[in-house]
Enzyme design. Sequence first.
Site, PDB file in Angstrom:
ATOM      1  N   GLU A  33       0.824  -1.208   0.000  1.00 15.60           N
ATOM      2  CA  GLU A  33       0.000   0.000   0.000  1.00 15.60           C
ATOM      3  C   GLU A  33       0.860   1.262   0.000  1.00 15.60           C
ATOM      4  O   GLU A  33       0.516   2.245  -0.633  1.00 15.60           O
ATOM      5  CB  GLU A  33      -0.964   0.008   1.194  1.00 15.60           C
ATOM      6  CG  GLU A  33      -2.055  -1.041   1.083  1.00 15.60           C
ATOM      7  CD  GLU A  33      -2.936  -0.877  -0.155  1.00 15.60           C
ATOM      8  OE1 GLU A  33      -3.097   0.265  -0.639  1.00 15.60           O
ATOM      9  OE2 GLU A  33      -3.453  -1.888  -0.652  1.00 15.60           O
ATOM     10  N   TYR A 116      -5.605   6.281   5.264  1.00 11.48           N
ATOM     11  CA  TYR A 116      -5.771   5.351   4.144  1.00 11.48           C
ATOM     12  C   TYR A 116      -5.041   4.021   4.419  1.00 11.48           C
ATOM     13  O   TYR A 116      -5.615   2.935   4.308  1.00 11.48           O
ATOM     14  CB  TYR A 116      -5.262   5.976   2.825  1.00 11.48           C
ATOM     15  CG  TYR A 116      -5.095   4.921   1.770  1.00 11.48           C
ATOM     16  CD1 TYR A 116      -6.209   4.455   1.086  1.00 11.48           C
ATOM     17  CD2 TYR A 116      -3.864   4.326   1.529  1.00 11.48           C
ATOM     18  CE1 TYR A 116      -6.098   3.419   0.161  1.00 11.48           C
ATOM     19  CE2 TYR A 116      -3.736   3.301   0.616  1.00 11.48           C
ATOM     20  CZ  TYR A 116      -4.857   2.861  -0.066  1.00 11.48           C
ATOM     21  OH  TYR A 116      -4.741   1.845  -0.954  1.00 11.48           O
ATOM     22  N   ASP A 134      -8.827   6.286  -1.454  1.00 16.76           N
ATOM     23  CA  ASP A 134      -7.640   6.741  -2.182  1.00 16.76           C
ATOM     24  C   ASP A 134      -8.140   7.464  -3.437  1.00 16.76           C
ATOM     25  O   ASP A 134      -9.347   7.725  -3.563  1.00 16.76           O
ATOM     26  CB  ASP A 134      -6.706   5.559  -2.512  1.00 16.76           C
ATOM     27  CG  ASP A 134      -7.290   4.634  -3.574  1.00 16.76           C
ATOM     28  OD1 ASP A 134      -8.495   4.758  -3.896  1.00 16.76           O
ATOM     29  OD2 ASP A 134      -6.545   3.788  -4.098  1.00 16.76           O
TER      30      ASP A 134
END
Length: 341
Positions: A33, A116, A134
């Site tokens: 990520e 996030y 996102d």
Amino acid sequence: MTLRKALLSWFDKHARVLPFRGTRDPYAVWVSEIMLQQTRVDTVVRYYDRFMNRFPTPQALAEASEDEVMSHWSGLGYYRRARLLHKGVKEVVAEYGGVVPQDATARRQLPGIGRYTAGAIGSIAFEQEEPLVDGNVARVFSRLYGIDTPLGRSDTEKALWARAEQLVRGPRPGTLNQALMELGATACSKANPDCAACPVSKHCIAFKEGRTAELPVVRKKTPPKPTPTVALLATTKAGHVYLQRGDKNLFGGLWNLPMADGSTHADADALLAQSPLRGRLPSAPSAQLTHVLSHRRLEVQLYQLIASGAEREDFKAFPPETLAELGVSTLTRKALRAAGL
Ligand code: SF4
């Protein structure tokens, strides 16, 4: 079919096969990520396996030197992410025995883990009902729910996160979040979304109202500022290249050619005088390079010279064959290539 069910069954059938997909290891999710932030999936695919092979566990990453971490990140850009990941993982090893915390509040307090990333780890690795937004999800939600205030504005962010919180509640929250991101990365692309192939078109306000080209409303970006720069490609008589550890904000602490703002021969001369190097500057630059960073476009005059000089912790001469293993900025790699090194 409900919006949620439609997304889940579409993802089950159409998800792209990616090396970082399918894992429930929170550390692996964390690494992927962070890499995926501000970097295209096809670029991440080229770096992810190499990074995970070298640093397969939090312990392996925590024990590595910053230079080694940077050398495995070099080419992905936005190096601050790598330094923060390294710092966060060190904290997980020191404070949590190398186990990424399942508790969302503890996770959010780790360096480099924002809302996030915390949501991605929580939902994908732990199957907790944690939301995420996102760029892809923001685009999907703006169209799906007809959100027409500009992205990045606080009221828009609030509205997007509220939608994410609502939608993530239910079974398979991690798959749901991945389905939203996947939809944004594929059918619901920025230009020309493929609404005919979209599993949620019947729920989509932008589609129903013919407003897919208008949404999301994007705030105008300021173009990168042209920044004249002089740089020195100084080598010892033996061909070792002098590099200095860069500005942490600009180059995330990577090794770089000595450089400074400026465009003239006098500017390059001043740079040489301020450095620990002794040598004579050539009368003209050997190459001109352009390098775009997030806010600046560096227009670089590159001066190549033979030099000598005292070495310091942050200023050293490296044999060219060792540079591949060193955390060297992309601009410096470009300059070395231009000089045939
Ligand atoms: Fe995006 Fe079109 Fe699907 Fe709406 S219908 S979510 S605009 S792809």
